[in-house]
Design an enzyme around this catalytic site. Structure first.
Site, short mmCIF file in Angstrom:
data_model
loop_
_atom_site.label_atom_id
_atom_site.label_comp_id
_atom_site.label_asym_id
_atom_site.label_seq_id
_atom_site.Cartn_x
_atom_site.Cartn_y
_atom_site.Cartn_z
N ASP A 11 3.53 -2.43 -2.78
CA ASP A 11 3.61 -1.13 -3.44
C ASP A 11 2.19 -0.67 -3.75
OD1 ASP A 11 4.51 1.13 -4.69
OD2 ASP A 11 5.47 0.10 -6.38
N ASP A 105 4.53 5.00 0.18
CA ASP A 105 3.64 4.08 -0.53
C ASP A 105 4.23 2.70 -0.80
OD1 ASP A 105 5.53 4.97 -2.30
OD2 ASP A 105 4.13 5.56 -3.88
N GLU A 106 5.33 2.36 -0.17
CA GLU A 106 5.86 1.01 -0.37
C GLU A 106 6.68 0.56 0.83
OE1 GLU A 106 8.97 0.55 -3.38
OE2 GLU A 106 9.12 2.73 -3.51
#
Length: 355
Positions: A11, A105-106
């Site tokens: 993350d 983003d993860e």
């Protein structure tokens, strides 16, 4: 007996805001919000300095400015975020083919096969994070565990720029100590319902019989029963495609005033738009859900010929749909907005989904 899986959840730390602070030194150490500061704007991402004031993603810009008057708004640069995502995804691909992005983003990585011969999944996560920092100038946090549910929980344990591992020996006991509001898949409304039923921690959830959970949570009961024991058999699926994005809210009181109801719908539209903009996923179909005071429920949908690629268009469609059931003499207790029927990726997109 099958081998224990080794799952890493990566993350990025305040991804959009961190990119902006990386590229503009004047922003470093200051409260930054990526988004639009206009009256009808919404925060797409907030730096850790802004989060200290309570600013969070999907928050209306006016609310964010009330909490942090010196907040600096920066317009999003999705071309830059996508370029950084490609760099990060290329790093992942050096360690495994089993990569499941959740958003820009993860992502989950299954490193059970241990392509690079690293001693442990813990060391693999450390090496990936070090490479991300060296190659992009950005920090990432990681969770390491034997299933996806625990890996995702773990990645939040030592943010920013940290990592945490949950071993098979500690998994079930660790889950018992956590508030259910932290569990992936239990949103604010469900957490509030659980609290009313006396369920606030993983231990509380574990102690409820499956029959009780079925009575109160229907088809989600089996999932809640499993995660309360640290169990999750879902594989890391590199081909998984999200089919919709939705948000709903239950009002503090039943509403009959048109303006209040429309404001509620626009708020949920903004929540959905923040995800669509962040994930760069745009759908053609908008659905508005209404639940009345007597718990009867209706939905209204409309499909455009082209994907909904602006917040203003999502507002237009959402308002048109809710206005089709207004005025109402029967109080409305809940409204929701969902975007679905996502458009396929553009031809020049990366071969795998962007991280």
């Amino acid at each position: 007996m099958s081998a224990v899986r080794k799952i890493i959840h990566i993350d990025m730390d305040a991804f959009y805001a961190s990119v902006e602070q990386r590229d503009d030194p004047a922003l470093r150490g200051k409260p930054v919000a990526v988004g639009h500061g206009a009256a009808r704007g919404v925060v797409a991402a907030a730096s850790y300095e802004a989060r200290a004031f309570g600013v969070r993603s999907a928050m209306p810009s006016v609310s964010a400015l009330r909490r942090c008057p010196h907040l600096i708004f920066v317009r999003p640069r999705f071309d830059v975020y996508r370029a950084v995502s490609k760099q990060i995804h290329a790093i992942f691909a050096d360690y495994t083919d089993l990569i499941q992005p959740l958003s820009l983003d993860e992502a989950y990585l299954d490193v059970t096969a241990n392509r690079r011969g690293i001693a442990t999944a813990w060391e693999t996560a450390k090496e990936i994070r070090a490479r991300i920092l060296a190659e992009t100038g950005l920090t990432a946090s990681a969770g390491v565990s034997y299933n996806k549910f625990l890996a995702k929980l773990a990645s939040d344990q030592r943010k920013p720029n940290g990592q945490f591992a949950v071993t098979p020996e500690m998994g079930a006991a660790w889950v018992e100590t956590l508030p259910v509001a932290r569990f992936h898949g239990i949103g604010p409304a469900t957490a509030a319902k659980m609290k009313r039923l006396g369920i606030e921690t993983g231990l509380d959830l574990r102690e409820k019989p499956l029959a009780f959970l079925r009575q109160h949570f229907g088809s989600a009961a089996e999932w809640y029963h499993a995660i309360a024991r640290g169990e999750d058999n879902r594989p890391v699926d590199p081909d998984r495609v999200r089919k919709s994005s939705g948000s709903e809210t239950t009002f503090d009181r039943d509403l009959t005033d048109d303006a209040e109801i429309e404001t509620g719908v626009l708020g949920q539209a903004d929540e959905v738009w923040a995800w669509c903009e962040k994930a760069q996923a745009f759908g053609r179909t908008v659905t508005v859900k209404v639940k009345y005071q007597d718990f009867t429920q209706i939905t209204r949908s409309r499909s455009d010929s082209a994907p909904v690629t602006s917040r203003e268009r999502l507002h237009q469609l959402s308002l048109a749909l809710i206005r089709s059931v207004l005025p109402t003499r029967k109080g409305i207790r809940l409204v929701g907005v969902t975007v679905s029927n996502f458009a396929p990726a553009e031809a020049d997109a990366a071969p795998l989904p962007l991280f």
